[in-house]
Design a protein around this motif. Structure first.
Motif, short mmCIF file in Angstrom:
data_model
loop_
_atom_site.label_atom_id
_atom_site.label_comp_id
_atom_site.label_asym_id
_atom_site.label_seq_id
_atom_site.Cartn_x
_atom_site.Cartn_y
_atom_site.Cartn_z
N HIS A 64 0.92 -1.23 0.11
CA HIS A 64 0.09 0.02 0.07
C HIS A 64 0.98 1.33 -0.13
O HIS A 64 0.72 2.08 -0.89
CB HIS A 64 -0.88 -0.14 1.23
CG HIS A 64 -1.77 1.11 1.32
ND1 HIS A 64 -2.69 1.75 0.82
CD2 HIS A 64 -1.56 2.28 2.56
CE1 HIS A 64 -3.09 3.01 1.13
NE2 HIS A 64 -2.64 3.10 2.16
N HIS A 101 2.91 8.01 6.02
CA HIS A 101 1.66 8.37 6.54
C HIS A 101 0.90 7.61 7.19
O HIS A 101 0.20 7.84 7.99
CB HIS A 101 0.80 8.69 5.00
CG HIS A 101 0.20 7.59 4.46
ND1 HIS A 101 1.07 6.86 3.67
CD2 HIS A 101 -0.87 6.98 4.36
CE1 HIS A 101 0.26 5.94 3.11
NE2 HIS A 101 -0.93 6.11 3.59
N ASP A 102 1.25 6.03 7.17
CA ASP A 102 0.40 5.32 7.88
C ASP A 102 1.48 4.47 8.75
O ASP A 102 0.98 3.38 9.32
CB ASP A 102 -0.12 4.10 6.93
CG ASP A 102 -1.49 4.41 6.38
OD1 ASP A 102 -2.35 5.26 7.04
OD2 ASP A 102 -1.81 3.86 5.42
N ASP A 200 -3.45 8.76 -1.37
CA ASP A 200 -4.00 7.60 -0.23
C ASP A 200 -5.23 6.93 -0.87
O ASP A 200 -5.55 5.79 -0.94
CB ASP A 200 -3.93 8.23 0.94
CG ASP A 200 -3.98 7.22 2.01
OD1 ASP A 200 -3.60 5.98 1.66
OD2 ASP A 200 -4.58 7.52 3.13
#
Ligand SMILES: [Fe+2]
Length: 257
Positions: A64, A101-102, A200
């Motif tokens: 991802h 970001h995650d 995203d």
């Protein structure tokens, strides 16, 4: 969805190469060392605990993140072409925000967020192959990610902080203070948060399409056959039941079912 061992390995190499290519100087080295330190955990991490969510399979997290980096760089070109002021942020800030970001999904330095689900019923009925690790104190994903970065002496810019914080856009009500304001002076001074959020969202949507749409087309064929038989059975039982009833009130009630 399952990734082969080769795909997982190749994704990890792409992940590290994105840091090498885009994150400069000492910060790049610190970030590489950080990810290598937690390599075993991150390389196999799912991107979510529930299989209905995107990329909830071993290696799904890195898969991802790599997609978000790719989409972010493509979104950047689109925004630039349409006249976005790209002098308000750098490519390094864009890629750094996309890579991290995650990050909060990894848990803290001692505990993973997602551990294998031990409840067979939840696995079977709710599709939860993983569960949240209760040893972890509650924290939002962006907050935990930013905390991990500072805890490992990895600096981030103001732009990166806001982009990571708001990457879920208005899907997270906590971001309203940054994104739902009508006062010009309170709006972000750069488009970076919007570009990251779009990247995203784009990645997650594409992951959904790859994983779920083929299942729906198979399911719909099976379901339409099943529904046909089921509806026929219901119809014939209803007709039989109606014929046996003498009360007009009951007949009317059953007829409306
Ligand atoms: Fe994401």
């Amino acid at each position: 969805m399952k990734l082969s061992a080769e795909q997982i390995q190749s994704n990890w190499e792409i992940f590290l190469n994105n840091i090498k290519t885009h994150i400069s100087g000492n910060r790049g080295e610190c970030l590489t060392n950080f990810y290598k330190r937690y390599e075993e955990r991150i390389i196999l991490m799912p991107a979510a605990h529930k299989k209905e969510y995107h990329s909830a399979f071993p290696g799904g997290y890195v898969d991802h993140v790599n997609r978000v980096v790719r989409c972010a760089l493509k979104q950047y070109e689109l925004w630039k072409e349409e006249g976005c002021d790209i002098t308000t942020f750098t490519i390094e800030e864009l890629v750094f925000s996309a890579i991290n970001h995650d990050l909060g999904k990894m848990g803290d330095k001692d505990h993973e967020s997602y551990i294998p689900q031990t409840d067979q019923w939840r696995r079977d009925k709710l599709g939860e192959d993983y569960m949240f690790n209760k040893k972890l104190a509650f924290c939002s994903v962006p907050d935990r990610g930013l905390f991990l970065l500072q805890q490992h002496d990895i600096s981030y810019t103001f732009n990166e902080m806001i982009a990571i914080q708001t990457h879920d856009g208005l899907y997270d009500a906590a971001n309203e203070k940054y994104l739902k304001t009508f006062m010009p002076e309170q709006k972000p001074r750069t488009s970076l948060p919007y570009i990251l959020h779009q990247a995203d969202m784009m990645a997650a949507r594409i992951e959904f399409e790859i994983e779920w749409l083929p299942k729906f087309s198979q399911d719909s064929v099976t379901k339409s056959k099943k529904n046909y038989t089921l509806n026929d059975n219901i119809k014939s039982s209803k007709t039989k039941a109606l014929n046996k009833l003498s009360s007009p009130g009951l007949k009317n009630m059953l007829d409306n079912l």
